[in-house]
Scaffold this motif. Sequence first.
Motif, PDB file in Angstrom:
ATOM      1  N   SER A 148      17.046  29.476   1.257  1.00  0.00           N
ATOM      2  CA  SER A 148      18.174  30.219   1.088  1.00  0.00           C
ATOM      3  C   SER A 148      18.729  30.901   2.472  1.00  0.00           C
ATOM      4  CB  SER A 148      17.872  31.555   0.323  1.00  0.00           C
ATOM      5  OG  SER A 148      18.307  31.612  -1.134  1.00  0.00           O
ATOM      6  N   ALA A 149      17.171  31.446   2.662  1.00  0.00           N
ATOM      7  CA  ALA A 149      17.282  32.156   4.270  1.00  0.00           C
ATOM      8  C   ALA A 149      17.741  30.205   4.995  1.00  0.00           C
ATOM      9  CB  ALA A 149      15.871  32.561   4.731  1.00  0.00           C
ATOM     10  N   TYR A 183      24.899  25.336   3.266  1.00  0.00           N
ATOM     11  CA  TYR A 183      25.968  25.291   4.488  1.00  0.00           C
ATOM     12  C   TYR A 183      25.995  23.763   5.465  1.00  0.00           C
ATOM     13  CZ  TYR A 183      27.061  30.292   3.374  1.00  0.00           C
ATOM     14  OH  TYR A 183      27.008  31.399   1.939  1.00  0.00           O
ATOM     15  N   GLY A 214      22.565  39.925   4.180  1.00  0.00           N
ATOM     16  CA  GLY A 214      22.284  38.805   4.169  1.00  0.00           C
ATOM     17  C   GLY A 214      21.244  37.779   4.926  1.00  0.00           C
ATOM     18  N   LEU A 215      20.544  36.876   4.395  1.00  0.00           N
ATOM     19  CA  LEU A 215      18.610  36.324   5.786  1.00  0.00           C
ATOM     20  C   LEU A 215      19.549  36.263   6.700  1.00  0.00           C
ATOM     21  CD1 LEU A 215      16.023  35.733   2.786  1.00  0.00           C
ATOM     22  CD2 LEU A 215      16.213  37.532   4.020  1.00  0.00           C
ATOM     23  N   PRO A 216      20.300  34.641   6.476  1.00  0.00           N
ATOM     24  CA  PRO A 216      20.281  34.187   8.109  1.00  0.00           C
ATOM     25  C   PRO A 216      21.000  34.691   9.407  1.00  0.00           C
ATOM     26  CG  PRO A 216      21.918  33.159   6.312  1.00  0.00           C
ATOM     27  CD  PRO A 216      21.142  33.708   4.897  1.00  0.00           C
ATOM     28  N   ARG A 240      26.860  29.822  10.828  1.00  0.00           N
ATOM     29  CA  ARG A 240      27.340  29.350  10.172  1.00  0.00           C
ATOM     30  C   ARG A 240      28.260  29.670   9.503  1.00  0.00           C
ATOM     31  NH1 ARG A 240      26.279  22.790   8.919  1.00  0.00           N
ATOM     32  NH2 ARG A 240      25.382  23.193  11.741  1.00  0.00           N
ATOM     33  N   PRO A 241      30.280  29.588  10.056  1.00  0.00           N
ATOM     34  CA  PRO A 241      30.897  30.064   9.000  1.00  0.00           C
ATOM     35  C   PRO A 241      31.365  29.317   7.702  1.00  0.00           C
ATOM     36  CG  PRO A 241      31.436  29.525  12.134  1.00  0.00           C
ATOM     37  CD  PRO A 241      29.960  28.983  11.646  1.00  0.00           C
ATOM     38  N   PRO A 242      31.802  30.719   7.659  1.00  0.00           N
ATOM     39  CA  PRO A 242      32.588  31.625   7.504  1.00  0.00           C
ATOM     40  C   PRO A 242      31.525  32.904   7.900  1.00  0.00           C
ATOM     41  CG  PRO A 242      32.833  31.037   5.008  1.00  0.00           C
ATOM     42  CD  PRO A 242      32.310  29.450   5.766  1.00  0.00           C
ATOM     43  N   LEU A 243      30.393  32.394   7.434  1.00  0.00           N
ATOM     44  CA  LEU A 243      29.462  34.066   8.094  1.00  0.00           C
ATOM     45  C   LEU A 243      29.425  33.726   9.891  1.00  0.00           C
ATOM     46  CD1 LEU A 243      25.930  32.329   5.429  1.00  0.00           C
ATOM     47  CD2 LEU A 243      27.507  34.338   5.340  1.00  0.00           C
ATOM     48  N   LYS A 244      29.154  35.038   9.980  1.00  0.00           N
ATOM     49  CA  LYS A 244      29.340  35.490  11.687  1.00  0.00           C
ATOM     50  C   LYS A 244      28.385  36.269  11.647  1.00  0.00           C
ATOM     51  CE  LYS A 244      34.231  37.057  10.626  1.00  0.00           C
ATOM     52  NZ  LYS A 244      34.774  36.612  12.183  1.00  0.00           N
TER      53      LYS A 244
END
Lengths: 299, 299, 299, 299
Positions: D47-48, D53, D251-253, D271-275
Amino acid sequence: MTKVIRGIVAYPVTPFSADGGIDDGAFRCVTENLLRSQPAAIAFLGSAGESAYLTEEEWRHGARLGVETVAGRVPVIVGIAELTTAAAVAKARYAREIGADMLMVIPVSYWKLTEAEIFDHYAAIAAATDLPIMAYNNPGTSGVDMSPEFLVRLVRELDTVRFIKESSGDLNRMHAIHKLSDGAIPFYNGANHMALEAIAAGASGWCTAAPNLLDDRPARLFDLVQAGDIVRARALFYDILPVLRFIVVGGLPTTVKAGLALRGLPAGAPRPPLKPLVEADRQKLAEFLAALRVEPAAA
Amino acid sequence: MTKVIRGIVAYPVTPFSADGGIDDGAFRCVTENLLRSQPAAIAFLGSAGESAYLTEEEWRHGARLGVETVAGRVPVIVGIAELTTAAAVAKARYAREIGADMLMVIPVSYWKLTEAEIFDHYAAIAAATDLPIMAYNNPGTSGVDMSPEFLVRLVRELDTVRFIKESSGDLNRMHAIHKLSDGAIPFYNGANHMALEAIAAGASGWCTAAPNLLDDRPARLFDLVQAGDIVRARALFYDILPVLRFIVVGGLPTTVKAGLALRGLPAGAPRPPLKPLVEADRQKLAEFLAALRVEPAAA
Amino acid sequence: MTKVIRGIVAYPVTPFSADGGIDDGAFRCVTENLLRSQPAAIAFLGSAGESAYLTEEEWRHGARLGVETVAGRVPVIVGIAELTTAAAVAKARYAREIGADMLMVIPVSYWKLTEAEIFDHYAAIAAATDLPIMAYNNPGTSGVDMSPEFLVRLVRELDTVRFIKESSGDLNRMHAIHKLSDGAIPFYNGANHMALEAIAAGASGWCTAAPNLLDDRPARLFDLVQAGDIVRARALFYDILPVLRFIVVGGLPTTVKAGLALRGLPAGAPRPPLKPLVEADRQKLAEFLAALRVEPAAA
Amino acid sequence: MTKVIRGIVAYPVTPFSADGGIDDGAFRCVTENLLRSQPAAIAFLGSAGESAYLTEEEWRHGARLGVETVAGRVPVIVGIAELTTAAAVAKARYAREIGADMLMVIPVSYWKLTEAEIFDHYAAIAAATDLPIMAYNNPGTSGVDMSPEFLVRLVRELDTVRFIKESSGDLNRMHAIHKLSDGAIPFYNGANHMALEAIAAGASGWCTAAPNLLDDRPARLFDLVQAGDIVRARALFYDILPVLRFIVVGGLPTTVKAGLALRGLPAGAPRPPLKPLVEADRQKLAEFLAALRVEPAAA
């Protein structure tokens, strides 16, 4: 301004052949069967269409085949459910190229998304094409829960986001969307088990895979409520409710494919790890369909 | 056979005077105000009536005063919500003595109850009088959650248990009661926020404290849905929805007493630890009522 | 400053005789049995003691009998769980009169309480006597959920509120209480199924009815963790875990009374609607006790 | 028989360069940083690691790079989280080819899976290679919840499934796995916020991304509990708890990459959508790390 779709948005399954790939012939038959159900639109590659289980190439193939088969008889909506924004944008562009009429976009999470992240995800997709977008909320399958306030904000701030599909099954959400927009934003019900009530509450339409098995009964239910014939609407709703519940509880691809086979319109098995419906459930579904006098699907 | 109540079952609050006891004069005014709201029945000593906060003597006083004030103009229902079976049976007998027409019985748990325990609780109360009983499910306040299957079983196996009130707010429960009884068991909606939909789904009535503040609007909503005028029903529902939600979210005794005071019909404060509505919320409620042109209650 | 209780706070059931009233003789036997289990304190009239099901007079009788029986051998805590502030204050005063050492106070809700309402409830009880108070959070039975922040605020702002009992079963709450108070506020675990971990996390004690059936095993578990003998602590915990889970899942009064009868120390049946343990479960409990070589309770 | 891993299983993030692809140099630095944290094993593409993604090609690249970088210094575990069985099997084979030591497999659902479907998913992956498998339960991110009974059955019936990772955060699950297998099946804690308690309860290890930021503190916590030094273990746990909670909640990342940058070891943005982490949270994380005297990561 986009014409508002009123009535049933019908969802086909994606048929697979014995070797596991998309079965084009069955795909066309499933689509023609839906087109006979009086739909206001057809939406390809949604949850029912096992979109999440397809490779990118299969997804493109399915989208193209859908647009070609419908051939303008009703508007075509294409579902986009991607973890990364880049993949969602690429699919949106492709849907535009092949002539789809609308996008239905649901964010998908592995890591929980903030509203800023979700907003930019929609903004990037909206910027990629001029197609109207239906923002789709279904926390149960996608892991993302968008509040009515946020959904209304998406519609207000992004020009081409114009419709909302609510599948959380929470009437309060529909009430809130109606109140927050003074009834101006069309919302669609995605929760089969409360179709009667969602239409009564003012939903512009009902997004459902049920017409695969129930033909024009969902469309008739929609019309009866609009016409104020609440007594017959209620009777029809309670008649079809066992099927509506059954296909949701058992998973749409699994149950709808089983039901189509019972109707003489084989669509193959769902993709592993999903398995075909177990025999006891298949029997139960057969009984439900028999009780409703559902007939074999035309060839 | 008991006559089925169709329409609004109206719930008064229990007014307290400055010294903390029941205020008989205000009690009668609150009741007369409700009687003008076109109720099909009035239910004393329910959740809205702070029944759980009364001493046994106060409860008896309130029940007696309710029956006397209504004086046969509409049926009188008395609420029974007791932790022990012995106390519930005693209240049932008392309600019968003073001339109540029906009992509304909700089991209350500290320790989770098995279905056998709940069944025998109802059976003992049913055996204590010949009054018809409405089985009442409200897991949110009582801590007991009775399934549709169990509720239908209560009605089938206990002669005088004839009606079901569902306040869980889950449409599936109403659908299930309807299906399990082929529409034969009258069920009542106790969830204000989904009144429109519950009536559309076939509820025989709507149990609500809203008429304290909204007069005959709930009764009109009920009639509009019955008449198939879904457009006007929907419009009326969305108009009153802010008040319906407000009084539930803020707690009925607290909010309804505040609203009655705003209407010139003071009913005192709720009993501590419950506090009067905070000022900001009182303002909001005043605005909601003003927007609906709610008038002062007649003396 | 109040001496901090470290170790097991043991909870007796309230025995009833065949006619339904409190059985004084059995009450004393149950108490003596607990006193042999190495408790740091005994808490009467908690959840296990069916406090919620007693009349006010019975509650006073039980409290008095408890104080008399313990006769100073360990501190006596009395549980107060009342819907109205007035009733809670009256019980607090009575507990002080008869010589109890501490109050354990849990708010109970029918209508959801705001923090201001809960705070004033505690403040009124604290003002009524000089007894130290353990604020008790158990949302599952009481319907009130107090956050760690709020519980710590109670201790900081009300002089005699000095301890916290957490029964929500959420380790995060204990961690938060520890962090918010820099370890200065003693907290007690009320969730049997995670006793090992709560003690490891720094709980000052474990509030439990388990010693009724398990004698000094809970006290030994507490001591083993304190001594850092994590291997033997873990082994003992896993040994007794089936009983710890069983008595919670089945309801403490029901299961503990059944277990006491199995040990030759009959405490009667729980009060209806609660029923005695069903035979299959009684067998299972007997097996659990046999596997642990639990002996008959001394006369 | 596979050697049981005891201690910390450390999870790297997957660094991206400015153009969005995997940054090989940073990937190696992140891995070397973890290797200094006294891990018992390193698990790539969990997950991390933003596994969900990545494209298939990126995933293969990351797995290969991980094995090469560790170069046998500790066992390498590779995470497999796929919606389709076919894709999972392909990844398992690839992991075997490149020399990974173990697979960590989590089923992912869009449509809810039956136990038969999950079982066959594991069976197909197990049949594809001879690598030992850790069955991984994390309903929060994967949408699949496997019961302790089912997880134990997987281990019993599939030869190479030998370990269980539990990230549901429910102590009862760990207790149940221990009891059902008489302590014979090694289970690993994946819930950072309860690491102290999980180790006390007998977890063979702790799967965590925390060493990226906390170096050998997690390993020391593990050792202190094993040594019975509960007082120092508890103190260390409460010290690092704010960071443990922070990286999970945010969120880990997102959070671990922010923390690595703070330590002078930039790993790019998620990686988007993660900011990237918002500034206020970055400040807070910086304060947490400063309070713990976390030093810059070695080059």
